[in-house]
Design an enzyme around this catalytic site. Structure first.
Site, mmCIF file in Angstrom:
data_model
loop_
_atom_site.group_PDB
_atom_site.id
_atom_site.type_symbol
_atom_site.label_atom_id
_atom_site.label_comp_id
_atom_site.label_asym_id
_atom_site.label_seq_id
_atom_site.Cartn_x
_atom_site.Cartn_y
_atom_site.Cartn_z
ATOM 1 C CD GLN A 63 -7.303 8.010 2.047
ATOM 2 O OE1 GLN A 63 -6.933 9.125 2.427
ATOM 3 N NE2 GLN A 63 -7.413 7.696 0.766
ATOM 4 C CB CYS A 69 -7.472 11.599 0.381
ATOM 5 S SG CYS A 69 -7.390 12.060 -1.371
ATOM 6 C CG ASN A 383 -1.843 11.132 5.261
ATOM 7 O OD1 ASN A 383 -2.843 11.303 4.572
ATOM 8 N ND2 ASN A 383 -0.783 10.481 4.808
#
Length: 438
Positions: A63, A69, A383
């Protein structure tokens, strides 16, 4: 207010120098920093890279310098679904596309709120909450799904990342400044007795300007695109002239968006209640942003069940607490600063929420769990910070960290109890914009 006396200062100094370990701790902390000096490398013994249940997913996304996110995590779940259905593991969707429409829809919600609240003073707490929220790029799963339902999705190549989507500071700062100025103008129109038609005309003019700003920053979103990819068996696929909505309607027709519920664990609010956050309702006519507040064990149980069914789980968390990017460790014993200082700063989750010490700062995706006879040892986390951190972009999270710093999971209704399903489908309690619910 009482004055700190010279004698008290002398007493503090004497107490500090009584224990020689304080000087040792101070030298280490000054040399390498507080976190490095208190780092507990023994957590590696329990946070290895092996999991009893693990999804087969592709590479991680990134990102960059943005608060997207929630969109990355949502689109990660959708890309894993698309990949599994179509045997194409590393297919990715455009976050820039949905981010574009988020800015338009959120501006519309902001202008509506400013008109609705125009009779309240500028320093009213609700008005100030909206003004503080102007231009923001953070959000939640349900907000992302509202955008997907209305605008669809496109592959990442159809609207690639740009400088301003990767680094959103300039855009959100400009949008916040413009929307706050427009708020003053709308409030003035209301105070002058303008008709509803006049207010709508002004709002449309402001939205047109917002559209122009976002188009300059991100480029206009595609109206059609060609779906083109080679699957994991090297078979070539091409489908021409799909609209973003057609793409969702065709390739996600069996993905039951409305079957998902946000289970939260916010012990500063009553459990077994459904709450609604009006401040986050980002799409007019879309779903309300709601969550069902339950004890933490239900979040873990539902997340494990969904992983075992083969699907990833989005979760909201306070990622900056007890986390190291380099190793990708998330563990409550990672940084032992209390031992370094000789103090006790441990607080309950409810107290952290009530005082502002705790709140969700990030969304990530659970893609694995490690269990021993039903006891959860650790979780595998996908992530969206690129592959240079953690284990090629994946993180290892202990169960104590989950209990302390995870505030919500997004799971299907089939993994809830019957009573929870009834609550999730029932009326919700409206929260004030300033309520800290993680």
């Amino acid at each position: 207010m009482t004055v700190i006396s010279d004698q008290e200062i002398a007493d503090f100094s004497a107490d500090f120098n009584t224990n020689s370990k304080n000087q040792v701790a101070s030298r280490a902390a000054r040399r390498s920093g507080l976190l490095e000096a208190s780092f507990n490398d023994r957590v590696s013994e329990r946070l290895n890279h092996v999991f009893s249940t693990e999804l087969d997913v592709g590479d991680v996304t990134d990102q960059k310098h943005s608060g997207r996110c929630w969109e990355f995590a949502t689109l990660n779940v959708l890309r894993h679904y698309f990949g599994k259905q179509n045997k194409v593991k590393d297919f990715t969707f455009s976050q820039a596309y949905n981010f574009f429409w988020d800015k338009i829809e959120r501006a519309n919600a902001f202008y509506d709120a400013m008109i609705r609240l125009a009779d309240k003073p500028l320093n009213d707490r609700e008005v100030q909450s909206w003004l503080a929220f102007a231009g923001e790029d953070g959000g939640l799963w349900s907000m992302a799904i509202n955008l997907v339902k209305k605008y669809g999705v496109v592959p990442s190549y159809a609207m690639p990342e740009s400088f301003n989507s990767n680094n959103t500071t300039g855009l959100i700062d400009s949008l916040a400044r413009k929307e706050r100025k427009d708020a003053i103008a709308l409030r003035k129109l209301v105070s002058e007795g303008s008709s509803q038609d006049e207010l709508e005309k002004a709002k449309k003019h402001f939205l047109n300007e917002v559209y122009r700003m976002v188009s300059v920053a991100l480029g206009e979103p595609p109206k059609k695109f060609d779906l083109e990819y080679r699957d994991d068996d090297k078979k070539y696929h091409l489908e021409r002239d799909l609209t973003p909505r057609e793409f969702v309607q065709k390739y996600f027709k069996d993905f039951k968006f409305d079957d998902y519920v946000v289970l939260s664990n916010c012990p500063n609010h009553e459990f077994n209640k459904l709450y609604h956050m009006p401040l986050y309702d980002n799409v007019d006519g879309g779903d309300q942003i709601k969550f069902l507040n339950v004890p933490i064990e239900y979040l873990a149980q539902a997340a494990v069940a969904q992983l075992k069914s083969g699907d990833a789980v989005i979760f909201g968390n306070d990622v900056l607490k007890q986390m190291e990017r380099k190793t990708g460790y998330l563990d409550t014993e990672l940084y032992q600063t209390d031992k370094l200082f000789g103090v006790d700063t441990k607080m309950s989750k409810a107290d952290r929420l009530a005082t502002g010490e705790g709140f969700a700062t990030h969304d990530m995706t659970l893609v694995g769990v490690d269990e021993d006879h039903g006891h959860i040892r650790k979780w595998k986390v996908e992530n969206s910070w690129g592959d240079k951190y953690g284990h090629k972009g994946f993180y290892e999270m202990s169960q104590p960290w989950f209990e302390d710093y995870v505030y919500d999971v997004v799971v299907r209704k089939e993994f809830l109890t019957d009573e929870q399903v009834k609550l999730a489908e029932g009326p919700a309690i409206d929260l004030k914009p300033w309520d800290n619910i993680g």
